[in-house]
Structure formats: C-alpha cells, structure tokens
Design a protein around this motif. Structure first.
Motif, PDB file in Angstrom:
ATOM      1  N   VAL A 116       0.718  -1.046   0.052  1.00 46.94           N
ATOM      2  CA  VAL A 116      -0.007   0.075  -0.017  1.00 46.94           C
ATOM      3  C   VAL A 116       0.796   1.138   0.029  1.00 46.94           C
ATOM      4  CG1 VAL A 116      -1.544   1.252   1.188  1.00 46.94           C
ATOM      5  CG2 VAL A 116      -1.999  -1.094   1.048  1.00 46.94           C
ATOM      6  N   LEU A 117       2.004   1.185   0.762  1.00 51.71           N
ATOM      7  CA  LEU A 117       2.632   2.488   0.997  1.00 51.71           C
ATOM      8  C   LEU A 117       3.526   2.683  -0.310  1.00 51.71           C
ATOM      9  CD1 LEU A 117       4.067   2.023   4.604  1.00 51.71           C
ATOM     10  CD2 LEU A 117       2.293   3.740   3.798  1.00 51.71           C
ATOM     11  N   ALA A 118       4.121   1.562  -0.604  1.00 50.53           N
ATOM     12  CA  ALA A 118       4.779   1.644  -1.962  1.00 50.53           C
ATOM     13  C   ALA A 118       3.961   2.137  -3.305  1.00 50.53           C
ATOM     14  CB  ALA A 118       5.497   0.379  -2.425  1.00 50.53           C
ATOM     15  N   ILE A 119       2.710   1.721  -3.292  1.00 49.24           N
ATOM     16  CA  ILE A 119       1.973   2.097  -4.429  1.00 49.24           C
ATOM     17  C   ILE A 119       1.577   3.601  -4.410  1.00 49.24           C
ATOM     18  CG2 ILE A 119      -0.392   1.771  -5.460  1.00 49.24           C
ATOM     19  CD1 ILE A 119       0.002  -1.025  -4.935  1.00 49.24           C
ATOM     20  N   LEU A 120       1.362   4.043  -3.046  1.00 53.58           N
ATOM     21  CA  LEU A 120       0.972   5.367  -2.976  1.00 53.58           C
ATOM     22  C   LEU A 120       2.009   6.372  -3.073  1.00 53.58           C
ATOM     23  CD1 LEU A 120      -1.398   5.207   0.307  1.00 53.58           C
ATOM     24  CD2 LEU A 120      -2.216   5.585  -1.809  1.00 53.58           C
ATOM     25  N   LEU A 121       3.220   5.951  -2.653  1.00 52.50           N
ATOM     26  CA  LEU A 121       4.329   6.845  -2.905  1.00 52.50           C
ATOM     27  C   LEU A 121       4.831   6.916  -4.407  1.00 52.50           C
ATOM     28  CD1 LEU A 121       6.372   6.380   0.393  1.00 52.50           C
ATOM     29  CD2 LEU A 121       5.041   8.318  -0.155  1.00 52.50           C
ATOM     30  N   GLY A 122       4.794   5.635  -4.933  1.00 53.59           N
ATOM     31  CA  GLY A 122       5.156   5.662  -6.284  1.00 53.59           C
ATOM     32  C   GLY A 122       4.263   6.278  -7.323  1.00 53.59           C
ATOM     33  N   ALA A 123       2.744   6.445  -6.799  1.00 55.70           N
ATOM     34  CA  ALA A 123       1.764   7.201  -7.856  1.00 55.70           C
ATOM     35  C   ALA A 123       2.175   8.482  -7.434  1.00 55.70           C
ATOM     36  CB  ALA A 123       0.454   6.607  -7.278  1.00 55.70           C
ATOM     37  N   ARG A 215      -5.611  17.849  -5.051  1.00 57.57           N
ATOM     38  CA  ARG A 215      -7.002  17.823  -5.604  1.00 57.57           C
ATOM     39  C   ARG A 215      -6.967  16.903  -7.058  1.00 57.57           C
ATOM     40  NH1 ARG A 215     -11.484  22.547  -6.129  1.00 57.57           N
ATOM     41  NH2 ARG A 215     -13.336  21.305  -6.740  1.00 57.57           N
ATOM     42  N   ILE A 216      -6.140  17.489  -7.845  1.00 58.08           N
ATOM     43  CA  ILE A 216      -6.033  16.822  -8.985  1.00 58.08           C
ATOM     44  C   ILE A 216      -5.431  15.325  -8.968  1.00 58.08           C
ATOM     45  CG2 ILE A 216      -4.799  16.967 -11.276  1.00 58.08           C
ATOM     46  CD1 ILE A 216      -4.600  19.987 -11.016  1.00 58.08           C
ATOM     47  N   PHE A 217      -4.605  14.979  -8.085  1.00 54.69           N
ATOM     48  CA  PHE A 217      -4.115  13.639  -8.070  1.00 54.69           C
ATOM     49  C   PHE A 217      -5.257  12.851  -7.680  1.00 54.69           C
ATOM     50  CE2 PHE A 217      -2.333  10.591  -5.153  1.00 54.69           C
ATOM     51  CZ  PHE A 217      -1.769   9.779  -6.163  1.00 54.69           C
ATOM     52  N   LEU A 218      -5.988  13.166  -6.415  1.00 55.35           N
ATOM     53  CA  LEU A 218      -6.985  12.303  -5.728  1.00 55.35           C
ATOM     54  C   LEU A 218      -8.308  12.150  -6.597  1.00 55.35           C
ATOM     55  CD1 LEU A 218      -6.807  13.563  -1.988  1.00 55.35           C
ATOM     56  CD2 LEU A 218      -5.880  11.317  -3.018  1.00 55.35           C
ATOM     57  N   GLN A 219      -8.687  13.295  -7.233  1.00 54.50           N
ATOM     58  CA  GLN A 219     -10.174  13.229  -7.995  1.00 54.50           C
ATOM     59  C   GLN A 219      -9.928  13.090  -9.370  1.00 54.50           C
ATOM     60  OE1 GLN A 219     -12.046  16.834  -7.236  1.00 54.50           O
ATOM     61  NE2 GLN A 219     -11.982  16.700  -4.995  1.00 54.50           N
ATOM     62  N   VAL A 220      -8.543  13.229 -10.169  1.00 55.03           N
ATOM     63  CA  VAL A 220      -8.426  13.028 -11.643  1.00 55.03           C
ATOM     64  C   VAL A 220      -7.639  11.791 -11.676  1.00 55.03           C
ATOM     65  CG1 VAL A 220      -7.826  14.191 -13.718  1.00 55.03           C
ATOM     66  CG2 VAL A 220      -8.816  15.490 -11.806  1.00 55.03           C
ATOM     67  N   MET A 221      -6.351  11.917 -11.563  1.00 56.99           N
ATOM     68  CA  MET A 221      -5.619  11.087 -11.804  1.00 56.99           C
ATOM     69  C   MET A 221      -5.669   9.628 -11.163  1.00 56.99           C
ATOM     70  SD  MET A 221      -3.640  12.243 -14.227  1.00 56.99           S
ATOM     71  CE  MET A 221      -3.905  14.142 -14.672  1.00 56.99           C
ATOM     72  N   LEU A 222      -5.823   9.659  -9.925  1.00 54.10           N
ATOM     73  CA  LEU A 222      -5.963   8.183  -8.948  1.00 54.10           C
ATOM     74  C   LEU A 222      -7.241   7.449  -9.628  1.00 54.10           C
ATOM     75  CD1 LEU A 222      -4.162   6.841  -7.011  1.00 54.10           C
ATOM     76  CD2 LEU A 222      -5.745   7.764  -5.225  1.00 54.10           C
ATOM     77  N   PRO A 223      -8.357   8.092 -10.020  1.00 50.86           N
ATOM     78  CA  PRO A 223      -9.361   7.195 -10.308  1.00 50.86           C
ATOM     79  C   PRO A 223      -9.151   6.653 -11.846  1.00 50.86           C
ATOM     80  CG  PRO A 223     -10.308   9.083  -9.514  1.00 50.86           C
ATOM     81  CD  PRO A 223      -8.765   9.203  -9.609  1.00 50.86           C
ATOM     82  N   LEU A 224      -8.158   7.419 -12.528  1.00 42.93           N
ATOM     83  CA  LEU A 224      -7.811   6.842 -13.871  1.00 42.93           C
ATOM     84  C   LEU A 224      -6.759   5.663 -13.793  1.00 42.93           C
ATOM     85  CD1 LEU A 224      -7.480  10.117 -15.914  1.00 42.93           C
ATOM     86  CD2 LEU A 224      -9.302   8.332 -15.999  1.00 42.93           C
TER      87      LEU A 224
END
Length: 311
Positions: A116-123, A215-224
């Motif tokens: 979980v931590l590696a994916i979040l930080l890598g993203a 905001r862009i990361f959580l609402q736009v990029m992460l869902p994609l």
C-alpha cells in the motif's frame, strides 16, 4: 454523323471472379510449419512449468508409505489431506511446532503495508514527475531508476547499520521500510510511464478549474490509475511475499515471513523427512501469489497494454 455504338456493361461477376483469383495468394507451406513449431514450443514451455507443480500436488496428497514405493508421477491411491493439516498447523519450523500459519500471517503483515505504501508513494512520485516536473526532476528520476538495478545484497550491510542506529532492526517496521525502499524505484517508473500517456490537456483543464496538486491527484489521476495499480500490486506483493533474504535479516525472530519458515521446514536435519508435508508447505507458501495472479490476470494484461511498462 457518327452512329453511337452501345457498349455492353462488363460482367461484374466475371470481373470480380478474375480479380479475386488474381488477388488470392497461394498459402505458404512455411506458415503451417511455423504454426506447428509455435504450438510445440508453447506446449513444451507449459509442461516445463506445470510438471513440477503436478508432482508437488500429487506428492502432498499421498501418505509416506505410498511415496516410498516410487512412482513420482502416479496419482495417489489413498488420498489424504493429513499432510496439509500438519504443514499448516503442526510441522516444526525450528524450535516451535506450530506449522507455517505463523509465517503466513507474518507475511501478510509485511506485504500489506509494504504494498500500500509503495503504491501510494510511487503514484505521487510518478504524478509529480509527469505533470508538475519540479526542479531537478530529471536527476531524481535517474537516481530512482538507477536504484532499481542495484543488487539487494550490496545494500544489506548499510541498511543494517542504519536500522540499528534508528533502533528499528529486527522489527516489523524495519522490514516494511526496507521493502518500501527497494520497491520505490520500480513503482515510480511504472506510474511515471503510465501518467506520461495521459493527455496533458486533462491536467491543464483541471488546473484552469482551480485544482491543486492533491486535488488533481486524488480526483482526476488516481481514478484513472486502476489498471496500473493492479500491475503494481501484483509486482510488489509477489516480490515481498517471495522474498527470503531481507525477511531473514531484518524481520527479527517474531516476524519471520513464510519463506523463512518454509526453509526451516525443508532443511531440517532431525527426524524423518516427510516429503508430503514438505510439498504441502511449499504449495501453501506459493498459494497467495498464484491466486493473486489468476484472479487479477485480466487487469494485469490491461495495465500493460495501457502503457504501464512502456518508456
């Protein structure tokens, strides 16, 4: 005056037939041979990987009396699940005879936060390097990429010294932090290449609407990012779960992963060597990565096709 002569229209069927005959190419004999060779290679490769698994499964279902009679490829005559029960909760892994279930839960406790931590930080890293591009981003990405090719064995002693000075050596946070450090380069590379294929106009539109970094990361990029998240999760979980040397060095005696306990089971030199129990313990150790791959294989292929590993 010249008399107009009516010219009959061409016979379309005949013309098409002739064109079709001219357009047809003779089937090459080499294509059939190549196809046969390809199928032969695929079948051979499948047998190469599936035959050891078959031997492991049938051996784990046989009593020791039947195993001593030989016939390694023969199906079990007296099928039994006792080796599986003993491998899970009764086999000795050193001084304790509690089976590999303790190592299983230790591996779960290590793999979940490490993934979980590696994916979040890598993203976050891939998102920042792809769209925001801070000063020195190219140098930072080059350093992270170089870290992906460093052998693990080279970094063990420096990490042992650092963990000892920090008072974390031999604990669960230590092994999680080590897996996070070694997983960060690959995770950053995956997400950076994936976000590089996202249209930049989408990011610019979000910026015009007043979106900030998070905001862009959580609402736009992460869902994609669902396809590449699945790819990253499979890679990280498989690497952490199958790890032996890092868990042996950094986890401590109370947090030894399943692979270390499996090694203790198989390499024991006391008592009778129980091949059926050893095979059952081996399959139990490899069961989670195999299940993860088969359950999410479709997403894995989709993530690769979407550009997760493209440069």
């Amino acid at each position: 005056m010249a008399r107009a002569v009516a010219v009959p229209p061409p016979r379309s069927g005949r013309v098409r037939g002739e064109a079709g005959r001219r357009g047809k190419r003779p089937r090459r004999r080499g294509s059939r041979s190549a196809r046969i060779g390809l199928y032969a290679f695929l079948v051979t490769a499948a047998l190469f990987f599936l035959l050891p698994l078959y031997v492991m499964v049938v051996t784990s279902l046989k009593p020791m009396e039947e195993i001593r009679q030989g016939g390694i490829f023969a199906l079990p005559h007296a099928l039994t699940l006792a080796p599986w029960r003993q491998a899970w909760s009764g086999v000795c892994t050193g001084a304790a005879c509690e089976g590999v279930r303790t190592g299983f839960w230790n591996s779960v406790a290590i793999a979940v936060p490490s993934t979980v931590l590696a994916i979040l930080l890598g993203a976050v890293n891939g998102y920042a390097l792809s769209f925001w591009r801070p000063r020195g981003a190219g140098v930072l990405f080059a350093v992270l990429l170089a870290g992906a090719f460093l052998p693990v064995q080279v970094m063990i002693y420096p990490l042992v010294r650092v963990m000892a000075l920090a008072g974390l050596f031999g604990s669960l946070p230590a092994i999680v932090l080590v897996h996070l450090v070694f997983g960060m380069p690959v995770m950053t590379l995956l997400f950076r290449n994936y976000y590089a294929g996202v249209p930049h106009e989408l990011f610019q539109a979000a910026r015009i609407d007043g979106g900030g970094f998070w905001r862009i990361f959580l609402q736009v990029m992460l869902p994609l990012s669902l396809p590449v998240i699945v790819v990253a999760a499979i890679m990280q979980v498989t690497g952490v779960w199958n790890d032996y040397i890092l868990g042996l060095v950094f986890a401590g005696r109370d947090n030894l992963p399943m692979t270390v306990q499996l090694n203790n089971v198989i390499n024991t030199t006391t008592g009778i060597r129980l091949y059926n129990v050893n095979m059952a313990a081996t399959i139990l150790t490899a069961l989670l990565p195999l299940a993860l791959y088969f359950l999410s294989g479709r997403w894995f292929v989709r993530g690769i096709a979407a550009g997760a590993v493209k440069g």
